[in-house]
Write an enzyme that holds these catalytic residues in place. Sequence first.
Site, PDB file in Angstrom:
ATOM      1  N   LYS A  87       1.011  -1.062   0.283  1.00 33.84           N
ATOM      2  CA  LYS A  87      -0.283  -0.129   0.014  1.00 33.84           C
ATOM      3  C   LYS A  87       1.227   0.935  -0.046  1.00 33.84           C
ATOM      4  CE  LYS A  87      -3.450   2.354  -0.042  1.00 33.84           C
ATOM      5  NZ  LYS A  87      -3.002   3.653  -0.211  1.00 33.84           N
TER       6      LYS A  87
ATOM      7  N   LYS B 282       5.040   2.011   8.616  1.00 30.25           N
ATOM      8  CA  LYS B 282       3.091   3.238   9.197  1.00 30.25           C
ATOM      9  C   LYS B 282       2.755   1.979   9.835  1.00 30.25           C
ATOM     10  CE  LYS B 282       3.327   6.702   6.726  1.00 30.25           C
ATOM     11  NZ  LYS B 282       3.211   7.758   6.111  1.00 30.25           N
TER      12      LYS B 282
ATOM     13  N   LYS C 278       5.490   2.246  -2.585  1.00 22.90           N
ATOM     14  CA  LYS C 278       5.444   3.630  -3.485  1.00 22.90           C
ATOM     15  C   LYS C 278       5.850   3.473  -4.496  1.00 22.90           C
ATOM     16  CE  LYS C 278       4.931   6.994  -1.014  1.00 22.90           C
ATOM     17  NZ  LYS C 278       3.897   7.568   0.211  1.00 22.90           N
TER      18      LYS C 278
ATOM     19  N   THR D 268      -4.399  12.670   6.534  1.00 21.37           N
ATOM     20  CA  THR D 268      -3.207  12.968   7.615  1.00 21.37           C
ATOM     21  C   THR D 268      -2.586  14.143   8.524  1.00 21.37           C
ATOM     22  OG1 THR D 268      -2.527  12.190   5.355  1.00 21.37           O
ATOM     23  CG2 THR D 268      -0.730  12.654   6.167  1.00 21.37           C
TER      24      THR D 268
ATOM     25  N   ASN E  55      -1.370  20.187   1.222  1.00 21.31           N
ATOM     26  CA  ASN E  55      -3.125  18.929   1.558  1.00 21.31           C
ATOM     27  C   ASN E  55      -2.148  18.347   3.488  1.00 21.31           C
ATOM     28  OD1 ASN E  55      -4.106  16.353   3.239  1.00 21.31           O
ATOM     29  ND2 ASN E  55      -5.432  17.430   1.930  1.00 21.31           N
TER      30      ASN E  55
ATOM     31  N   SER F 104      -7.269   5.811   4.072  1.00 16.82           N
ATOM     32  CA  SER F 104      -7.168   4.920   3.277  1.00 16.82           C
ATOM     33  C   SER F 104      -7.785   3.365   2.926  1.00 16.82           C
ATOM     34  CB  SER F 104      -5.916   5.279   2.214  1.00 16.82           C
ATOM     35  OG  SER F 104      -5.397   6.214   1.779  1.00 16.82           O
TER      36      SER F 104
END
Length: 411
Positions: A66, A90, A102, A186, A217, A345
């Site tokens: 992810k 994470k 990623k 986030t 953001n 997510s």
Amino acid sequence: MNIFEMAKIPMNKAIEVMHLDPNAAAIIASPERTLEVSVPVKMDDGTVKVFTGYRSQHSTVLGPAKGGIRYHQNVSMDEVKTLAFWMTCKCAVAGLPYGGGKGGIIVDPAKLSKRELEALTRGYTDKIAPIIGEKRDIPAPDMNTNAQIMGWILDEYSKLTGQYEPGFITGKAICMGGSLGRTAATGRGVVVAALEAMKVKNIDPHTATAAVQGFGNVGSWTGKLFCDEGVKVVAVSDVYGAIYNPEGLDCYAVGDFVAETGSVVGFPGSQKISNAELLALDVTVLAPCAMELQLTKDNADAVRAKIVCEGANGPTTPDADEVFDKKGIMVVPDILANGGGVTVSYFEWVQNLYRYFWSEEEVIEKQNAMMRKAFKNVYNKAEEFGVNMRVAAYIVAMNSLAEPMRIRGMI
């Protein structure tokens, strides 16, 4: 030392403290898969330009990989591998059934037309399609990518596979299966983590001050939600500079100003300061929400915040961590503090799989509960082993990864 090797320094400290099985440590230290692709794009002037893209899948021990896709001129394989590694840790800290992934493309998206950007996005999707999917690897937005780009990726992937599979990507528009509460997720996680840190330090949020580096953001929502919690935000910054007001900034108004002008600089009632001055402000919380490697041995000694809560990935170098430890500054590490985004997510993915959607209030409630639980787990490990919060977070992550490895017969 490259960024990937530097990122593993706190992990190695955790491994040493917890006496992790060296076989597990060897597996965790390297990505499972890396992919480099060339993406030819016919430009508006008729020429063909070839862009380089990457995708790294660090681990699938706990579930599918992810992680986001970033468009930036400085993207490299080392950076993508590092970000995927951080995503593995994470997700493990947050208790999510994911590994880390990623992706990225070497490009300055500001120099592309909308048509060129769409062509690049679809071409990149074609190249990485064999290794992604809702049970393999789930992309998402990252730096310079957004819901529109996720929409193009979803459309292209649907054409390639011949089926509509919204769960293979997150960060989508609400009309395409995106989750309510994702945009602020986030930043919300950073604020929840900072509030938990204040709690253990017996600091009243209504007497606290904050400085936020970065106003994209993550930084903008961090600032807004700090304001909602009664924390006085005295400074924020973007790539053009920083602004300061000791009486506090209304981050919602700053956001409106940025939408009109393109920068925080010049916001009425504020004074312009440098980024270095922002990092050195005497505040309760410093929230670095911009790029990697912002707090280093060169400026760490100037930091006067009581808490550093990392909204960006890897904003603090190991040398800076040593300085903060000596000064008694609590660092809430990135793999804990900015886990709110991947947590929501995950909620989006679950909702897509079941085709059943939650209210924004339900999403926020679930996210806050998971973030508080993760903070408690990390803080308890820090107390148990007598280490800082970063090393403690890696202890939690390594424990979460090693046990499934044993049960699966990998070690």
